[in-house]
Design a protein around this motif. Structure first.
Motif, short mmCIF file in Angstrom:
data_model
loop_
_atom_site.label_atom_id
_atom_site.label_comp_id
_atom_site.label_asym_id
_atom_site.label_seq_id
_atom_site.Cartn_x
_atom_site.Cartn_y
_atom_site.Cartn_z
N VAL A 239 7.22 26.58 2.81
CA VAL A 239 6.80 26.90 1.45
C VAL A 239 5.44 26.23 1.17
CG1 VAL A 239 7.39 26.67 -0.99
CG2 VAL A 239 9.18 27.15 0.69
N ASP B 247 2.76 28.17 3.10
CA ASP B 247 2.40 29.46 2.50
C ASP B 247 1.52 29.27 1.27
OD1 ASP B 247 3.77 30.71 4.46
OD2 ASP B 247 5.51 31.25 3.25
N LEU B 248 1.83 28.28 0.46
CA LEU B 248 1.02 28.05 -0.74
C LEU B 248 -0.40 27.61 -0.37
CD1 LEU B 248 3.60 26.23 -3.04
CD2 LEU B 248 2.70 28.55 -3.31
N SER C 93 -2.38 30.62 0.86
CA SER C 93 -2.49 31.77 -0.04
C SER C 93 -3.82 31.73 -0.77
CB SER C 93 -1.35 31.75 -1.06
OG SER C 93 -1.50 30.65 -1.93
N TYR D 189 13.99 30.48 -3.21
CA TYR D 189 13.49 29.14 -3.39
C TYR D 189 14.51 28.27 -4.10
CZ TYR D 189 9.09 31.58 -2.49
OH TYR D 189 8.12 32.36 -1.96
N TYR E 183 0.49 27.00 -9.11
CA TYR E 183 -0.24 28.08 -9.79
C TYR E 183 -0.92 27.57 -11.05
CZ TYR E 183 2.36 31.15 -6.67
OH TYR E 183 2.89 31.77 -5.58
N ARG F 274 5.99 25.86 -6.90
CA ARG F 274 5.19 27.08 -7.08
C ARG F 274 4.58 27.12 -8.47
NH1 ARG F 274 5.83 31.47 -3.91
NH2 ARG F 274 5.83 32.85 -5.74
N THR F 275 5.37 26.75 -9.44
CA THR F 275 4.85 26.78 -10.82
C THR F 275 3.71 25.79 -10.99
OG1 THR F 275 7.04 27.41 -11.62
CG2 THR F 275 5.48 26.49 -13.22
N GLN G 69 14.12 34.72 -7.22
CA GLN G 69 13.64 33.36 -7.05
C GLN G 69 14.75 32.42 -6.64
OE1 GLN G 69 11.21 31.78 -10.15
NE2 GLN G 69 10.07 33.69 -10.46
N GLU H 67 11.47 23.87 -5.12
CA GLU H 67 10.42 24.75 -4.61
C GLU H 67 9.87 25.64 -5.72
OE1 GLU H 67 12.18 25.01 -0.04
OE2 GLU H 67 12.56 26.62 -1.48
N GLN H 68 10.76 26.09 -6.63
CA GLN H 68 10.27 26.87 -7.77
C GLN H 68 9.35 26.03 -8.64
OE1 GLN H 68 13.49 28.81 -9.88
NE2 GLN H 68 14.63 29.16 -7.97
#
Length: 730
Positions: free
Chosen positions: A64, A67-68, A71, A20, A32, A28-29, A16, A24-25
């Motif tokens: 990023v 992609d999210l 997805s 990222y 989700y 993503r968190t 990670q 960016e991490q």
């Protein structure tokens, strides 16, 4: 392991950190988990000296985010799937071209270093509120929810041409600017919006294009600013075209109150429920500032408030289902462009307005207000307006409604100011007409040939009036005191006018009052205002009743004779010029007919006697000596047939004088009574010269006296017969 855990990509901490950034991490968190992410920098940090420290925004790369969004990873149970970031720095181009996602996209108060591409994307909802973006290309995008661009700052173009929005478009306080100035900075051509547009305080530096845009709800952009581009378009000027909205279809209200535009606003062939351009300021140095040609508005059109249109308003063929308002601002004709455009401040030719055309007090126009061939169902009011032609010339048109149809009143009064020409030729007014110009306001002319008015007409202006051929069902009231024509022309041309009551006050300062072939039921004026030598034309004037408005009934009849003397001296020639013919009989005959119908035969005979006296005096003795002599005899002996007592008086005078002479020269005296009878026998036609024999007149004197008596009797009889024959014939 749960199903959710199986679908979530699992990276080791080392992986990670390599792939990222920390921001960016965190994204993503939060994605989700379905929670929003706020990366707004803290602004309270300061250095040792108290000065603020520049805090760098956390950066997120655009791929990023892409992609999210694309997805299929589900979020935590009970959470809404969304990408919601605030305060980040977005690096790289966010390219969602042709993308399809049902995930809401919210990137608010972020700073982009590259444009955003949403070309033909299918998105749930998009919010870029408060972001700074180099440009957005969202042509043909389809958004199920709102597209929120409130407070956005675009340093490039916003392209939404052909977009389909199932809900609202928000552009409140947005700022859009572009450096090249060649294309539309805000492109909404062919956009389809099922909701509304909310764009209060929008600022665009460059051109706005909304051609063929459709909206099911209202379009609100109060206090919008459409300013000149930082760089002028190649081959043009900065204020050539600010907003091009040709062919728009708005089912709600288009509200552009407080709009400031540097350039032309063009809404040709647009359809709206209601149009509001209140307190706008539009400046265009080349052509018209506001073009509303063939605009179809089912409600009212508001161009009121303190609106300033430098370049004027061009609204040929506009249709308004209710009222069209003009406010207390100013419309100024353009300085450049076509010659016809340069004349008009407000051009409403062929307009169709179901309600009123209302101009509130304080409206100013530098250029003509043109209503030619328009149809207005309600009242037309320019009360309190100030109208000036473009160059201020007296002969130029300031207001025209030639061929227009107005189903109610036309009102130009209550501090109405006009310098120039008012033209109402062949207009049809279903109500009344009032033109009352301010005193000391300058020269104003009214040209209204062929005008038709169903009710009363009141005119008071300082210039000339031409109502030739006008048909007025009601009354006509004309104040002549301020009228001023040239020395050989008409100050008030009322030739062939038909009206109920014609009320005239005063007389023109210069020029003629032309009443040639006018026809009224009642003429009310002040005849003492028209002494001999006044310039008035009465030839062909017809009226059933006549009165005075000066209260001087005692001297009315004598003043009427002076009025006739002045009005029968002039006639109107074929070329419209006035000729001094010294005498025309019809006005005398008309006044005599009035007196006769009123039962005043004595005054009628007096008028006709004056007519024949004027006629005889107009003859040139060197050209018509016999006729003039014969007319003088008729006048002396019988007053042209209208003074029969005069003939009887002459008969008595002849008899008495002759009897005295016979008594003086005769040898046989039979008494004064019989000598009078003898004289009457000689004077009266049908007697003979030999009738003097019973009195045995001898000597030349008796024969001369008898011969003269017979001669004067013949003359007297001939004049009486001729005069009576004329009277009987008439």
């Amino acid at each position: 392991m749960t199903a959710l855990a199986e679908q979530v990509p699992v990276f080791s901490p080392a992986e990670q950190s390599l792939l990222y950034s920390p921001a960016e991490q965190s994204l993503r968190t939060s994605f989700y988990s379905g929670a929003p992410l706020d990366l707004t920098p803290t602004r309270s940090q300061s250095g040792h000296d108290g000065s603020p420290i520049h805090v760098t925004r956390p950066a997120i790369r655009a791929w990023v985010i892409r992609d999210l969004l694309l997805s299929n990873v589900p979020v935590a149970p009970g959470q809404i799937r969304q990408l919601n970031v605030t305060g980040a720095a977005i690096q790289g181009e966010l390219d969602l071209q042709f993308a399809k996602t049902d995930c809401p996209l919210r990137l608010e108060k972020c700073v982009f270093d590259s444009p955003v591409t949403l070309y033909e994307a299918h998105l749930r909802s998009v919010s870029l509120r408060g972001c700074t973006v180099p440009g957005i290309d969202a042509r043909h995008v389809r958004v199920t929810g709102d597209l929120n661009l409130d407070d956005v700052h675009l340093t490039g173009c916003l392209r939404l041409g052909g977009a389909h929005l199932r809900d609202d478009l928000h552009l409140a306080a947005a700022t859009i600017e572009s450096g090249d100035g060649n294309d539309a900075v805000l492109d909404l051509d062919n956009i389809e919006i099922k909701g509304k547009i909310e764009a209060p305080g929008l600022t665009v530096r460059g051109m706005v294009s909304t051609k063929a845009a459709t909206g099911a709800g209202p379009w609100r952009m109060p206090r919008a600013r459409i300013l000149a581009a930082a760089k002028a378009p190649s081959g043009g000027t900065r204020d050539a075209l600010a907003w091009n909205g040709e062919g728009m279809r708005i089912e709600g209200t288009l509200d552009a109150s407080g709009l400031h535009a540097s350039g032309q606003v063009r809404l040709v062939d647009t359809q709206v429920l209601c149009l509001v351009f209140r307190d706008v300021k539009i400046r265009n140095s080349r052509t018209a500032a506001l073009i509303l040609d063939r605009l179809d508005c089912r409600g009212s059109v508001f161009c009121d408030g303190r609106s300033y249109l430098t370049g004027g308003m061009h609204a040929i063929g506009i249709q308004a289902g209710a009222t069209l308002y003009l406010g207390a601002g100013m419309a100024k004709a353009p300085a450049e462009g076509a010659a016809d455009d340069r004349k008009h401040a407000v051009d409403l030719r062929r307009a169709r307005i179901t309600g009123e055309l209302k101009c509130v007090a304080g409206f100013r126009a530098s250029g003509a207000c043109n209503l030619a061939d328009a149809h207005v169902g309600g009242r037309v009011s320019f009360s309190g307006a100030s109208l000036r032609p473009v160059d201020g010339a007296e002969g130029q048109v300031a207001f025209t409604a030639d061929g227009a149809r107005m189903d109610s009143d036309l009102s130009l009064e209550e501090n109405f100011s006009c310098r120039g020409r008012i033209s109402l030729q062949n207009a049809r007014i279903g109500g009344g007409l009032t033109v009352q110009q301010n005193e000391h306001d300058g020269y104003c002319t009214l040209t209204a040939e062929g005008l038709s008015v169903s009710r009363d007409v009141t005119l008071d202006l300082g210039g000339t009036v031409d109502l030739s051929g006008a048909d007025i069902t009601g009354d006509l009231t004309l104040d002549l005191k301020r009228l001023k024509g040239d020395d050989s022309g008409a100050a008030a041309d009322l030739s062939a006018v038909t009206a109920g009551v014609l009320t005239l006050t005063g007389k023109p300062t210069m020029g003629f009052l032309d009443l040639t072939r006018a026809s009224v039921s009642l003429l009310c004026d002040s005849p003492r205002d028209w002494p001999d030598g006044s310039r008035i034309v009465l030839e062909g004037l017809e009226y059933r009743d006549i009165t005075t408005n000066d209260g001087d009934r005692k001297n009315h009849d004598s003043h009427r004779l002076d009025w006739l003397k002045a009005g029968t001296r002039w006639t109107r020639g074929a070329e419209g010029q006035y000729e001094n013919v010294a005498f025309t009989p019809q006005p005398y005959q008309q006044l005599a007919a009035y007196y006769r119908n009123s039962g005043d035969d004595n005054q009628a005979r007096r008028v006709l006697h004056k007519m024949y006296s004027r006629r005889n005096n107009s003859l040139h003795s060197w050209r018509d000596p016999v006729i003039k002599l014969w007319n003088n005899a008729q006048n002396v002996f019988v007053g042209y047939g209208y003074s029969p007592a005069l003939a009887f008086g002459w008969l008595v005078i002849f008899a008495v004088v002759a009897a005295s002479l016979f008594g003086w020269v005769g040898k046989v005296h039979t008494g004064f009574a019989r000598e009078i009878i003898m004289s009457l026998g000689l004077v009266l036609p049908g007697t003979g010269y030999g009738q003097i024999d019973p009195w045995k007149a001898t000597g030349t004197a008796s024969h001369v006296i008898a011969g003269l008596l017979v001669l004067w009797g013949l003359v007297l009889g001939a004049t009486v017969i001729a005069a009576l024959a004329r009277v009987i014939k008439q």
